[in-house]
Write an enzyme that holds these catalytic residues in place. Structure first.
Site, short mmCIF file in Angstrom:
data_model
loop_
_atom_site.label_atom_id
_atom_site.label_comp_id
_atom_site.label_asym_id
_atom_site.label_seq_id
_atom_site.Cartn_x
_atom_site.Cartn_y
_atom_site.Cartn_z
N ALA A 88 -35.96 7.51 0.83
CA ALA A 88 -36.27 6.08 0.98
C ALA A 88 -35.51 5.28 -0.08
O ALA A 88 -35.27 5.75 -1.18
CB ALA A 88 -37.77 5.86 0.83
N LYS B 163 0.84 -1.20 0.00
CA LYS B 163 0.00 0.00 0.00
C LYS B 163 0.88 1.26 0.00
O LYS B 163 0.65 2.21 -0.75
CB LYS B 163 -0.91 -0.01 1.24
CG LYS B 163 -1.96 1.09 1.21
CD LYS B 163 -2.72 1.19 2.52
CE LYS B 163 -3.90 0.25 2.57
NZ LYS B 163 -4.71 0.41 3.80
N LEU C 150 -17.02 11.54 8.08
CA LEU C 150 -16.80 11.64 6.63
C LEU C 150 -17.71 10.69 5.87
O LEU C 150 -17.77 9.51 6.21
CB LEU C 150 -15.35 11.29 6.30
CG LEU C 150 -14.26 12.02 7.09
CD1 LEU C 150 -12.89 11.48 6.72
CD2 LEU C 150 -14.35 13.51 6.84
N CYS D 153 -19.99 2.02 7.81
CA CYS D 153 -20.22 2.63 9.13
C CYS D 153 -21.55 2.25 9.79
O CYS D 153 -21.57 1.70 10.89
CB CYS D 153 -20.15 4.14 9.03
SG CYS D 153 -18.48 4.71 8.78
N GLY E 274 -26.35 0.71 3.82
CA GLY E 274 -25.23 -0.23 3.87
C GLY E 274 -23.98 0.56 4.19
O GLY E 274 -24.04 1.62 4.80
C1 UDX Z 1 -21.81 7.56 7.04
C2 UDX Z 1 -22.04 8.90 7.77
O1 UDX Z 1 -22.84 9.76 6.94
C3 UDX Z 1 -20.72 9.55 8.12
O2 UDX Z 1 -20.95 10.75 8.83
C4 UDX Z 1 -19.98 8.55 9.00
O3 UDX Z 1 -18.83 9.04 9.53
C5 UDX Z 1 -19.71 7.28 8.19
O4 UDX Z 1 -20.97 6.73 7.83
P1 UDX Z 1 -21.27 6.76 4.58
O5 UDX Z 1 -21.44 5.38 5.12
O6 UDX Z 1 -20.11 7.05 3.72
O7 UDX Z 1 -21.21 7.82 5.78
O8 UDX Z 1 -22.54 7.10 3.69
P2 UDX Z 1 -23.90 7.89 3.81
O9 UDX Z 1 -23.96 8.87 2.72
O10 UDX Z 1 -24.16 8.37 5.16
O11 UDX Z 1 -24.94 6.73 3.44
C6 UDX Z 1 -25.04 5.54 4.22
C7 UDX Z 1 -26.12 4.63 3.67
O12 UDX Z 1 -27.41 5.18 3.86
C8 UDX Z 1 -26.02 4.36 2.17
O13 UDX Z 1 -26.31 2.99 1.94
C9 UDX Z 1 -27.08 5.24 1.57
O14 UDX Z 1 -27.57 4.78 0.34
C10 UDX Z 1 -28.13 5.21 2.65
N1 UDX Z 1 -29.01 6.39 2.66
C11 UDX Z 1 -28.51 7.61 3.00
C12 UDX Z 1 -30.36 6.24 2.35
O15 UDX Z 1 -30.84 5.15 2.05
N2 UDX Z 1 -31.16 7.35 2.42
C13 UDX Z 1 -30.70 8.58 2.75
O16 UDX Z 1 -31.51 9.52 2.79
C14 UDX Z 1 -29.32 8.72 3.06
#
Ligand code: UDX
Length: 436
Positions: free
Chosen positions: A255, A35, A153, A263, A260
Site C-alpha cells: 500500500a 540524444k 520492463l 505506464c 504513478g
Molecule cells: C510497470 C510494470 O511493472 C511493467 O511491467 C510495465 O511494462 C511498465 O509499467 P513501472 O511503471 O516501471 O513498471 O513500475 P512498477 O514497479 O510497476 O510501479 C508502478 C507504480 O506502482 C509505482 O508508482 C509504484 O510505487 C506503485 N506500486 C507498485 C505500489 O504502490 N505498490 C506496489 O505494491 C507496487
C-alpha cells in the site's frame, strides 16, 4: 541476427543494449541528433541502474551502434523494432499513435530487404493491423511480417526484467514472424524463459491487461489500507495474509500513495478508451483510475492533517523526501509527489524537497517547492517530514539528528518504510499508510 531499434528512449535503449549483450548486432535509431551525439559520448538520456555500463561494454565490443538515419539503421536488419512513445493523447486519453505510424511509413519507404517489423511500444489492439496496412501501402517489394512483442520492463529494474523475464509474449500471424522472433529471443529460450506465442491482437491486449491488473491490485490494497486505518487493522499484515495464498500472490500488494509512472496511468486510460470504442466497458478499471487519481491529493491532505489540519497549515514548513514515482529512476511522470506538493502549497505550506535523482525533472512541475541538496537540509526547521518515495537513502535516517533539526518531530511515511513502534519510541508523532 541484425536488429534495428527505432526509438532510443527508455524501452528502445534498454532492449537494444540487452539484445546486443546477447550477441546480436544492434543499431539504435533516434531522430534526436543531440540524444544520439550524447549516446556516442556514453551519456545516457535516462537514469537506469547498470544501463551506462551495459551500453558502454557493447559499444566497445562493436555490437551496438547509434544513428539518426532510419534508412541506414534498418539496412540488412532481420528484425526492426518500433519502440517510440505512445503518450496519452491530449483531451481524450487514447494512446497517441502518431509516432508509431510515422515510423511504419518510413520503414516501408526504406525497406531494403525482407524483415520482421515488431511493435514494442505499448499499442492498442489493432495497431499491428494498421502498421501492416501502412507497410503494404508503401509499395515495398520485400517480404515483411508485423509482430507484436510487448515489453514488461520496470523502471529501475529494467535490465534484470529483460534478461530474466517471467515470460516473453509474441503475437505473430505467420511463420516468418514466429521464426525470426524465435531466433531473436533464442538466448532467453535457452535460459528457459517461457515464450508465449499468440495472435497479434491477443498479444497487444495482454500488455494492457497485465498493467491494468497490476494497477487494480495496487488500488485494491490501497483501499484496504484506508479501511485498516478506520477499523484498527494493519495493512502490512493483511497483505501478507492474503499474499500467502498462491492464487493471490504476494507481489504488488504494497500500500502507498497511489501508482504513478509512465505506464500504469497511461495504459489504464488507453484500455478504457479501447473498451469504450468496442462497447465493452471495463468498470473495474474505470474505478481503479478514479480511485488512484483522488488518492494522490488525499495523500497531501494526510500531510496537512499531521500539521494539525488545513486551517492551521498556512506558513508552516514541510520536508518532502522523495519526488519520483518510485525509487531508482528520475522519472516524475504522474508521480504522487506532484499532487502532494500541490495540495500543500495550495494550503499555504512552505515545501522543501529532496530526491536523489528526480529534482531536475521535478522542479518545473512544482515551481513553488524549494529543492535542496540533501535530506537534512529539507528537514531543517520543518513542522512535518513526509516520505513520498521509498529511496534507500531514506530508510535509515538518523532520527536523533532529524529530531534536533526539525521544528517538530512529525513524520508522515507514505511508503511504510519505518516501524511505528521504533519511530514513536524515538519521540516522533508518526503516521503511515493503513497502520494505526
Ligand atoms: C510497470 C510494470 O511493472 C511493467 O511491467 C510495465 O511494462 C511498465 O509499467 P513501472 O511503471 O516501471 O513498471 O513500475 P512498477 O514497479 O510497476 O510501479 C508502478 C507504480 O506502482 C509505482 O508508482 C509504484 O510505487 C506503485 N506500486 C507498485 C505500489 O504502490 N505498490 C506496489 O505494491 C507496487
Amino acid at each position: 541476427m541484425k536488429i534495428a531499434m527505432v526509438g532510443s528512449g527508455y524501452v528502445g535503449l534498454v532492449s537494444g543494449a540487452c539484445f546486443a549483450d546477447f550477441g546480436h548486432d544492434v543499431v539504435c535509431i533516434d531522430k534526436d541528433q543531440s540524444k544520439i551525439d550524447r549516446l556516442h559520448d556514453g551519456i545516457m538520456p535516462i537514469y537506469e541502474p547498470g544501463l551506462a555500463e551495459l551500453v558502454g561494454a557493447n559499444v566497445r565490443a562493436g555490437r551496438l551502434t547509434f544513428t539518426t538515419s532510419l534508412a541506414e539503421g534498418i539496412k540488412d536488419a532481420d528484425a526492426i523494432f518500433i519502440a517510440v512513445g505512445t503518450p496519452s493523447r491530449r483531451g481524450d486519453g487514447h494512446a497517441d499513435l502518431t509516432f508509431v505510424y510515422a515510423v511504419a511509413k518510413e520503414i516501408g519507404e526504406n525497406l531494403a530487404n525482407d524483415a520482421v517489423v515488431v511493435t514494442k511500444s505499448t499499442v492498442p489492439v489493432g495497431t499491428g493491423d494498421e502498421v501492416e496496412r501502412i507497410l503494404k501501402d508503401s509499395g515495398t517489394s520485400h517480404k515483411f511480417s508485423v509482430v507484436s512483442n510487448p515489453e514488461f520492463l520496470r523502471e529501475g529494474a529494467a535490465i534484470g526484467d529483460f534478461k530474466r523475464p517471467d515470460r516473453i509474449v509474441i503475437g505473430a500471424e505467420d511463420d516468418f514472424g514466429r521464426e525470426v522472433m524465435s531466433a531473436v529471443y533464442r538466448p532467453l529460450f535457452l535460459n528457459e524463459s517461457p515464450i508465449l506465442f499468440t495472435g497479434r491482437r491477443t498479444s497487444e491486449l495482454i500488455k494492457y491487461a497485465a498493467n491494468a491488473f497490476l494497477a487494480t491490485k495496487i488500488t485494491f490494497i490501497n483501499e484496504m489500507a484506508d479501511l485498516c486505518e478506520k477499523v484498527g487493522a494493519d495493512v502490512q499484515d493483511v497483505s501478507r495474509g492474503i499474499g500467502m495464498d498462491g492464487r493471490i500472490g504476494a507481489k504488488f500488494l504494497h500500500a502507498g500513495p497511489g501508482y504513478g509512472g509512465s505506464c500504469f496511468p497511461k495504459d489504464t486510460l488507453a484500455l478504457l478508451k479501447t473498451a469504450e470504442d468496442y462497447d465493452s466497458p471495463t468498470r473495474i478499471v474505470e474505478a481503479v483510475v478514479k480511485v488512484n487519481d483522488t488518492r494522490k491529493r488525499a495523500m497531501g491532505r494526510k500531510v496537512l492533517d499531521a500539521l494539525g489540519g488545513a486551517d492551521k497549515a498556512r506558513g508552516k514548513k514541510v520536508a518532502l523526501l522523495g519526488l519520483t514515482f518510485k525509487p531508482n529512476t528520475d522519472d516524475m511522470r504522474d508521480s504522487p509527489a506532484i499532487a502532494v506538493a500541490q495540495t500543500l502549497t495550495d494550503a499555504g505550506v512552505e515545501v522543501a524537497a529532496f530526491d536523489p535523482e528526480g529534482m531536475e525533472l521535478a522542479a518545473p512541475l512544482m515551481p513553488e517547492v524549494t529543492m535542496v541538496e540533501e535530506p537534512y537540509a529539507a528537514i531543517k526547521d520543518a513542522d512535518a517530514i513526509a516520505i513520498v518515495t521509498e529511496w534507500d537513502a531514506f530508510r535509515a535516517l538518523d532520527l536523533g539528528r532529524v529530531k534536533e533539526l526539525a521544528k517538530a518531530p512529525v513524520l508522515v511515511d507514505l511508503r511504510n518504510i519505518y516501524r511505528p513502534d521504533e519511530v514513536r519510541a524515538a519521540g516522533f508523532e508518526y503516521s503511515s499508510i493503513g497502520r494505526n
